[in-house]
Design an enzyme around this catalytic site. Structure first.
Site, PDB file in Angstrom:
ATOM      1  N   ARG A  46       0.781  -1.154   0.009  1.00  0.00           N
ATOM      2  CA  ARG A  46      -0.041  -0.174  -0.125  1.00  0.00           C
ATOM      3  C   ARG A  46       0.899   1.184   0.175  1.00  0.00           C
ATOM      4  O   ARG A  46       0.438   2.378  -0.644  1.00  0.00           O
ATOM      5  CB  ARG A  46      -1.023   0.166   1.250  1.00  0.00           C
ATOM      6  CG  ARG A  46      -1.707   1.272   1.505  1.00  0.00           C
ATOM      7  CD  ARG A  46      -2.860   1.375   2.213  1.00  0.00           C
ATOM      8  NE  ARG A  46      -2.805   0.212   3.463  1.00  0.00           N
ATOM      9  CZ  ARG A  46      -2.190   0.471   4.556  1.00  0.00           C
ATOM     10  NH1 ARG A  46      -1.385   1.443   4.698  1.00  0.00           N
ATOM     11  NH2 ARG A  46      -2.242  -0.681   5.281  1.00  0.00           N
ATOM     12  N   TYR A  98     -17.322  17.608 -13.917  1.00  0.00           N
ATOM     13  CA  TYR A  98     -17.867  16.263 -13.996  1.00  0.00           C
ATOM     14  C   TYR A  98     -18.669  16.238 -12.806  1.00  0.00           C
ATOM     15  O   TYR A  98     -18.501  16.498 -11.804  1.00  0.00           O
ATOM     16  CB  TYR A  98     -16.555  15.292 -13.862  1.00  0.00           C
ATOM     17  CG  TYR A  98     -16.930  13.939 -13.477  1.00  0.00           C
ATOM     18  CD1 TYR A  98     -17.897  13.225 -14.531  1.00  0.00           C
ATOM     19  CD2 TYR A  98     -16.368  13.318 -12.303  1.00  0.00           C
ATOM     20  CE1 TYR A  98     -18.077  11.889 -14.493  1.00  0.00           C
ATOM     21  CE2 TYR A  98     -16.900  11.936 -12.287  1.00  0.00           C
ATOM     22  CZ  TYR A  98     -17.685  11.316 -13.183  1.00  0.00           C
ATOM     23  OH  TYR A  98     -17.821  10.144 -13.105  1.00  0.00           O
ATOM     24  N   ASP A 170      -7.963  20.165 -12.743  1.00  0.00           N
ATOM     25  CA  ASP A 170      -8.241  18.863 -13.305  1.00  0.00           C
ATOM     26  C   ASP A 170      -7.923  18.838 -14.706  1.00  0.00           C
ATOM     27  O   ASP A 170      -8.749  19.560 -15.532  1.00  0.00           O
ATOM     28  CB  ASP A 170      -9.879  18.379 -12.965  1.00  0.00           C
ATOM     29  CG  ASP A 170     -10.281  17.105 -13.731  1.00  0.00           C
ATOM     30  OD1 ASP A 170      -9.687  16.715 -14.600  1.00  0.00           O
ATOM     31  OD2 ASP A 170     -11.244  16.595 -13.135  1.00  0.00           O
ATOM     32  N   LYS A 195      -8.722   7.844 -18.369  1.00  0.00           N
ATOM     33  CA  LYS A 195      -9.083   8.539 -19.893  1.00  0.00           C
ATOM     34  C   LYS A 195      -7.981   8.605 -20.722  1.00  0.00           C
ATOM     35  O   LYS A 195      -7.471   7.484 -21.156  1.00  0.00           O
ATOM     36  CB  LYS A 195      -9.560  10.002 -19.618  1.00  0.00           C
ATOM     37  CG  LYS A 195     -10.930   9.932 -18.304  1.00  0.00           C
ATOM     38  CD  LYS A 195     -11.922   9.163 -18.790  1.00  0.00           C
ATOM     39  CE  LYS A 195     -12.940   8.996 -17.600  1.00  0.00           C
ATOM     40  NZ  LYS A 195     -13.001   9.596 -16.453  1.00  0.00           N
TER      41      LYS A 195
HETATM   42  O1  P1T Z   1     -13.836   8.078 -13.271  1.00  0.00           O
HETATM   43  P1  P1T Z   1     -12.592   8.375 -12.264  1.00  0.00           P
HETATM   44  O2  P1T Z   1     -11.314   7.911 -12.655  1.00  0.00           O
HETATM   45  O3  P1T Z   1     -13.017   8.395 -10.962  1.00  0.00           O
HETATM   46  O4  P1T Z   1     -12.501   9.996 -12.510  1.00  0.00           O
HETATM   47  C1  P1T Z   1     -13.556  10.927 -12.327  1.00  0.00           C
HETATM   48  C2  P1T Z   1     -13.217  12.246 -13.245  1.00  0.00           C
HETATM   49  C3  P1T Z   1     -12.778  13.286 -12.850  1.00  0.00           C
HETATM   50  N1  P1T Z   1     -12.678  14.365 -13.753  1.00  0.00           N
HETATM   51  C4  P1T Z   1     -13.041  14.342 -14.827  1.00  0.00           C
HETATM   52  C5  P1T Z   1     -13.119  15.632 -15.901  1.00  0.00           C
HETATM   53  C6  P1T Z   1     -13.698  13.287 -15.333  1.00  0.00           C
HETATM   54  O5  P1T Z   1     -14.358  13.357 -16.609  1.00  0.00           O
HETATM   55  C7  P1T Z   1     -13.841  12.181 -14.459  1.00  0.00           C
HETATM   56  C8  P1T Z   1     -14.553  11.067 -14.813  1.00  0.00           C
HETATM   57  N2  P1T Z   1     -15.604  11.136 -16.322  1.00  0.00           N
HETATM   58  C9  P1T Z   1     -16.343  10.422 -16.646  1.00  0.00           C
HETATM   59  C10 P1T Z   1     -16.440   9.068 -16.138  1.00  0.00           C
HETATM   60  C11 P1T Z   1     -17.046  10.939 -18.009  1.00  0.00           C
HETATM   61  O6  P1T Z   1     -17.434  10.070 -18.737  1.00  0.00           O
HETATM   62  O7  P1T Z   1     -17.235  12.055 -17.778  1.00  0.00           O
END
Ligand code: P1T
Length: 379
Positions: A46, A98, A170, A195
């Site tokens: 961890r 988001y 972000d 992403k």
């Molecule tokens: O899904 P995750 O890895 O926990 O990330 C969250 C997140 C944070 N910031 C942005 C700009 C994001 O687009 C996302 C996750 N977004 C999607 C799943 C989506 O389809 O927009």
């Protein structure tokens, strides 16, 4: 070192035991110690893992930052950042962001006494007006999800620096290939690694990159103390993903511009949101702030009919309907019912997010096939 070379090499060295060119997947929970406290720098997985170390160093290099810290998801990274604050502290976030980020702020951390204001930060003057003595941090996305608005990072960071506030960007939608927020005054850059960094729709992960040593120590402490770490197999997959980030992003950008142009000339299509279009209200800022305009496009159909928007989304043959973005394959999302459903409808509409908005994550297939798919679906 230039971006492509860093993407392929940063943080990675041939395995000292075998010479393997690829960083091994250290699939282990613990490390054997010679004597209590006498070890090779690794105690428990961890806290540290060599595959994760390589990825953290790679991501730090891509964002021109000193420290990289990875989490089990993008929201795991957001959670760690919000844990830097105390009850009574106020955070000002862009109103277009988001849905899951809005949800963790309002439904989780507000319950613990943090205060949040959501403000249209595409106009930096709105930040000045919203500041209060309790404001401690400003959180922005640029381009925003899903309306592709831009936030001027230099203008916002001038305000946060003058007041001693933390600025978090972000950078998920742009990826480090298109912009490096730390170079434009941000204190922390955050990613949903799920992403573009991962790039192949096979991993969920988050990351934070920053320069400040004391803040990095605190975030590493939170990573270990709260435990939202990614597994080594996922770190390996993302290391493979980042090796092609620059090449993938070039094609994402090329395809998205072609698609945005096609949509903006289509008689049945209304507003098209893409920072690379001359008609985008912040196109000049996009040219100044970004190296290219990204792979995300959102649009509305003329007439604003939800059944018609749903029919179009159901008709795609190459674009798959689903949440997420940034993979090599093209995706189509309905933000109101999917990624932004956790934001109340009145809030969404106040920010200009209509129920009829369609969001495209333009993949790296052949542009002609993607345009043909749009042609047959939008009739
Ligand atoms: O899904 P995750 O890895 O926990 O990330 C969250 C997140 C944070 N910031 C942005 C700009 C994001 O687009 C996302 C996750 N977004 C999607 C799943 C989506 O389809 O927009």
């Amino acid at each position: 070192m230039n971006f492509g070379t860093k993407a392929i090499h940063a943080g990675q060295h041939p395995d000292p035991t075998t010479g393997a060119i690829m960083t091994p997947i250290y699939q282990t929970s613990t490390y054997v110690q010679e004597s209590p406290g006498k070890h090779k720098g690794y105690e428990y997985a961890r806290t540290q893992n060599p595959t994760r170390d390589a990825l953290q160093a790679n991501l730090a290099a891509l964002e021109n930052g000193k420290h990289g810290i990875c989490y089990a998801s993008g929201l795991g990274a957001t959670d760690a950042i919000l844990k830097l604050f105390k009850p009574g502290d106020e955070i000002i976030a862009s109103s277009d962001l988001y849905g899951g980020t809005y949800r963790i702020m309002v439904r989780v951390f507000q319950e613990f006494g943090l205060k949040f204001k959501f403000v249209g930060l595409d106009n930096p003057a709105n930040l000045e007006a919203a500041l209060s003595p309790d404001t401690k941090m400003v959180w922005i996305e640029t381009p925003t999800n899903p309306l592709l608005r831009l936030v001027d990072m230099a203008a916002i960071s001038a305000i946060t620096k003058a007041r001693g506030l933390m600025l978090v960007v972000d950078n998920t939608f742009a990826s480090p290939y298109l912009q490096n927020p730390l170079d434009q005054g941000a204190d922390i850059v955050m990613h949903s690694v799920t992403k573009y960094l991962g790039g192949h729709s096979d991993t969920v992960m988050g990351a934070i990159i920053l320069n400040d040593d004391a803040l990095a120590d605190r975030l590493r402490f939170i990573q270990n103390a709260c435990g939202a770490v990614p597994g080594p197999q996922d770190c390996f997959l993302v290391l493979r993903g980042t090796k092609t980030l620059h090449v993938r992003m070039q094609r994402h950008c090329e395809n998205a511009l072609k698609i945005a142009r096609y949509l903006s000339e289509h008689p049945k299509v209304g507003q098209v949101n893409y920072p690379g279009l001359e008609s985008h209200p912040q196109h000049e800022l996009a040219k100044r702030q970004m190296r290219d305009f990204g792979g995300m496009v959102s649009f509305e159909l003329k007439g604003d009919s939800l059944p018609e928007a749903v029919r179009v989304m159901e008709s795609f043959k190459v674009f798959s309907l689903g949440e997420s973005l940034g993979g090599v394959e093209s995706l189509c999302t309905h933000p109101a019912s999917m990624t932004h459903a956790s934001i109340p409808k009145e809030e969404r509409e106040k920010n200009g997010l209509k129920d009829t908005l369609i969001r495209l994550s333009v993949g790296i297939e052949d542009a002609e096939d993607l345009i043909e798919d749009l042609r047959q679906a939008i009739v």
